[in-house]
Design an enzyme around this catalytic site. Structure first.
Site, PDB file in Angstrom:
ATOM      1  N   GLN A  90      -3.583  14.448   4.091  1.00 45.34           N
ATOM      2  CA  GLN A  90      -4.903  13.881   4.365  1.00 45.34           C
ATOM      3  C   GLN A  90      -5.143  13.707   5.865  1.00 45.34           C
ATOM      4  O   GLN A  90      -6.169  13.186   6.281  1.00 45.34           O
ATOM      5  CB  GLN A  90      -5.049  12.523   3.654  1.00 45.34           C
ATOM      6  CG  GLN A  90      -5.008  12.652   2.138  1.00 45.34           C
ATOM      7  CD  GLN A  90      -4.957  11.314   1.415  1.00 45.34           C
ATOM      8  OE1 GLN A  90      -5.097  10.250   2.014  1.00 45.34           O
ATOM      9  NE2 GLN A  90      -4.744  11.355   0.118  1.00 45.34           N
ATOM     10  N   HIS A 158      -3.582   8.369   3.178  1.00 44.77           N
ATOM     11  CA  HIS A 158      -4.169   7.031   3.332  1.00 44.77           C
ATOM     12  C   HIS A 158      -4.203   6.530   4.772  1.00 44.77           C
ATOM     13  O   HIS A 158      -3.758   5.435   5.075  1.00 44.77           O
ATOM     14  CB  HIS A 158      -3.442   6.009   2.442  1.00 44.77           C
ATOM     15  CG  HIS A 158      -3.604   6.293   0.977  1.00 44.77           C
ATOM     16  ND1 HIS A 158      -3.220   5.398   0.000  1.00 44.77           N
ATOM     17  CD2 HIS A 158      -4.115   7.368   0.321  1.00 44.77           C
ATOM     18  CE1 HIS A 158      -3.496   5.914  -1.199  1.00 44.77           C
ATOM     19  NE2 HIS A 158      -4.019   7.116  -1.023  1.00 44.77           N
ATOM     20  N   GLU A 249     -13.366   0.805  -5.159  1.00 45.09           N
ATOM     21  CA  GLU A 249     -14.063  -0.461  -4.897  1.00 45.09           C
ATOM     22  C   GLU A 249     -15.098  -0.323  -3.796  1.00 45.09           C
ATOM     23  O   GLU A 249     -14.929   0.433  -2.847  1.00 45.09           O
ATOM     24  CB  GLU A 249     -13.062  -1.536  -4.410  1.00 45.09           C
ATOM     25  CG  GLU A 249     -11.963  -1.874  -5.371  1.00 45.09           C
ATOM     26  CD  GLU A 249     -11.074  -3.008  -4.856  1.00 45.09           C
ATOM     27  OE1 GLU A 249     -11.163  -3.371  -3.655  1.00 45.09           O
ATOM     28  OE2 GLU A 249     -10.287  -3.541  -5.668  1.00 45.09           O
ATOM     29  N   TYR A 259      -8.329  -8.876   0.202  1.00 49.13           N
ATOM     30  CA  TYR A 259      -8.968  -8.091  -0.875  1.00 49.13           C
ATOM     31  C   TYR A 259      -7.982  -7.639  -1.949  1.00 49.13           C
ATOM     32  O   TYR A 259      -8.334  -6.879  -2.842  1.00 49.13           O
ATOM     33  CB  TYR A 259      -9.801  -6.947  -0.264  1.00 49.13           C
ATOM     34  CG  TYR A 259     -11.029  -7.560   0.387  1.00 49.13           C
ATOM     35  CD1 TYR A 259     -10.936  -8.188   1.640  1.00 49.13           C
ATOM     36  CD2 TYR A 259     -12.228  -7.671  -0.289  1.00 49.13           C
ATOM     37  CE1 TYR A 259     -12.020  -8.869   2.196  1.00 49.13           C
ATOM     38  CE2 TYR A 259     -13.310  -8.341   0.258  1.00 49.13           C
ATOM     39  CZ  TYR A 259     -13.202  -8.938   1.492  1.00 49.13           C
ATOM     40  OH  TYR A 259     -14.271  -9.627   2.017  1.00 49.13           O
ATOM     41  N   TYR A 270      -1.002   5.112  -9.987  1.00 48.15           N
ATOM     42  CA  TYR A 270      -1.069   6.452 -10.563  1.00 48.15           C
ATOM     43  C   TYR A 270       0.208   6.824 -11.319  1.00 48.15           C
ATOM     44  O   TYR A 270       0.198   7.713 -12.161  1.00 48.15           O
ATOM     45  CB  TYR A 270      -1.416   7.492  -9.485  1.00 48.15           C
ATOM     46  CG  TYR A 270      -2.917   7.572  -9.261  1.00 48.15           C
ATOM     47  CD1 TYR A 270      -3.738   8.277 -10.145  1.00 48.15           C
ATOM     48  CD2 TYR A 270      -3.522   6.920  -8.202  1.00 48.15           C
ATOM     49  CE1 TYR A 270      -5.111   8.345  -9.974  1.00 48.15           C
ATOM     50  CE2 TYR A 270      -4.898   6.975  -8.007  1.00 48.15           C
ATOM     51  CZ  TYR A 270      -5.685   7.686  -8.895  1.00 48.15           C
ATOM     52  OH  TYR A 270      -7.048   7.737  -8.726  1.00 48.15           O
TER      53      TYR A 270
HETATM   54 CA   LIG Z   1      -9.429  -5.154  -4.101  1.00 45.07          CA
END
Ligand SMILES: [Ca+2]
Ligand SMILES: [Ca+2]
Length: 377
Positions: A90, A158, A249, A259, A270
């Protein structure tokens, strides 16, 4: 160079509403008549992000490490002096935004994956002065790295590394690099949303400023892979993140909040391991919207323009696995999916043009077209 042609224009896809599905779980979109026409305008090699220059041209990052300046309806030129990126997985070139005083200081901010020692990598943000030249390209000078992910780790996923300016501050989303726990580790700036001054130093009123180090950079924690950041007209900060399985989200991001990732999520890992839902703990801020099935959100604007008057104040999120453009409507501090437009391509980036048209970049695997969305007449 890909040029729009009359044939392609006639093939421009007419796309439309996805049934006005609300809130937590949204149905797959439908393509029916109405709403907007998507016209292909150019093609890029694995484009990742774009931003409009004051003169109406576009800066576009290509993941392998190129920065392009693109004249709408014309050519793309190269910008020299870009940082070396760690391309793979990524990782590569990420976001590009302008300093709020770009017209006077010509500063651009770039995010990218940076190689470290051994097999380690981390996101970085650099700023540089952009000088545009006569032949449609440009050059960066005085490049200065003002922020880095700490620590650098192995793996190629990520990074997050979306950036935005608001209120004179530089905001950075930092992914947890697929390492889970760093999102809750206050000695790491992974899995966080960060608030910095435009030179990368820490504002004295940050929530954890007194703790120093990278902790001082932290605005919020407990994020997984945040790939979209936007401010609404009331300067509220909204960030979406690619969650685990069944757990994408959209969050209202508020000073000092946690969060939850990886301790709570409405999705599960996963590999099948379960994660307690947000509803099991009030310690962590719950998302305004969660998606199951996931949409794989990437790119985000909150629309301010006049070309689509009924969409003023709506959020637009690109969908990778969902191959869609998702419209989110807000009601103060709450939000819901309002519409979904089937785009038949992974959407990586969303931008609003100076005239209020909505612009998209497709993800690179099939060639990465630049699309201009204008109202159906
Ligand atoms: Ca969250
Ligand atoms: Ca952008």
């Amino acid at each position: 160079m890909f040029k729009p042609s009359p044939i392609l224009a006639s093939l421009a896809t007419v796309l439309a509403l996805g049934g006005g599905v609300g809130n937590v779980e949204a149905a797959a979109g439908k393509t029916v008549a109405g709403k907007f026409v998507a016209t292909p305008m150019a093609k890029f090699d694995q484009p990742w992000a774009m931003t409009f220059l004051p003169d109406g041209r576009l800066l576009v990052t290509e993941k392998k490490g190129a920065l392009k300046v693109h004249t709408i309806g014309g050519k793309s030129g190269d910008v020299s002096g870009v940082p070396k990126v760690a391309y793979g997985g990524q990782g590569g070139f990420g976001d590009v935004v302008l300093h709020p005083d770009f017209a006077t200081n010509q500063l651009v901010y770039l995010s990218y994956a940076e190689a470290g020692d051994g097999d380690k990598r981390g996101a970085a943000v650099a700023r540089a002065k952009l000088t545009l030249n006569q032949n449609g390209g440009g050059a960066l000078s005085n490049l200065e790295v003002i922020w880095r992910q700490v620590p650098k780790v192995t793996g190629k996923g990520h990074y997050g590394h979306r950036i935005a300016f608001s209120d004179g501050y530089l905001w950075i989303t930092s992914g947890e690099r697929q390492k889970f726990d760093p999102a809750q580790d206050m000695q790491a700036n992974l899995g966080k949303v960060l608030r910095l001054k435009d030179d990368g130093t820490v504002p004295a009123d940050n929530p954890f400023a007194q703790q120093g180090g990278v902790t001082a950079q932290i605005w919020t924690l407990g994020h997984r892979n945040p790939l979209g950041i936007a401010f609404d007209a009331q300067s509220r900060l909204w960030v979406h993140e690619m969650g685990p399985s069944g757990g994408d989200e959209l969050n209202l991001v508020e000073r000092g909040e946690n969060y939850g990732y990886p301790l709570v999520s409405n999705g599960d890992h996963y590999d099948g391991r379960t994660i307690p839902d947000h509803s099991t703990s009030s310690k962590y801020k719950a998302p305004a919207v969660t998606w199951n099935p996931v949409i794989s959100p990437a790119g985000f604007i909150i629309y301010r323009g006049a070309m689509f008057p009924s969409w003023k104040g709506s959020g637009f999120i690109g969908g990778l696995s969902s191959e869609a453009l998702i419209r989110v409507s807000f009601d103060g501090t709450s939000a819901r999916e309002a519409e979904r437009f089937d785009m038949d391509a992974r959407i990586r980036e969303v931008e609003e043009g100076p005239d209020g048209a909505i612009w998209l970049l497709e993800d690179g695997r099939s060639g990465g077209r630049l699309l201009k969305l204008t109202p159906t007449t």
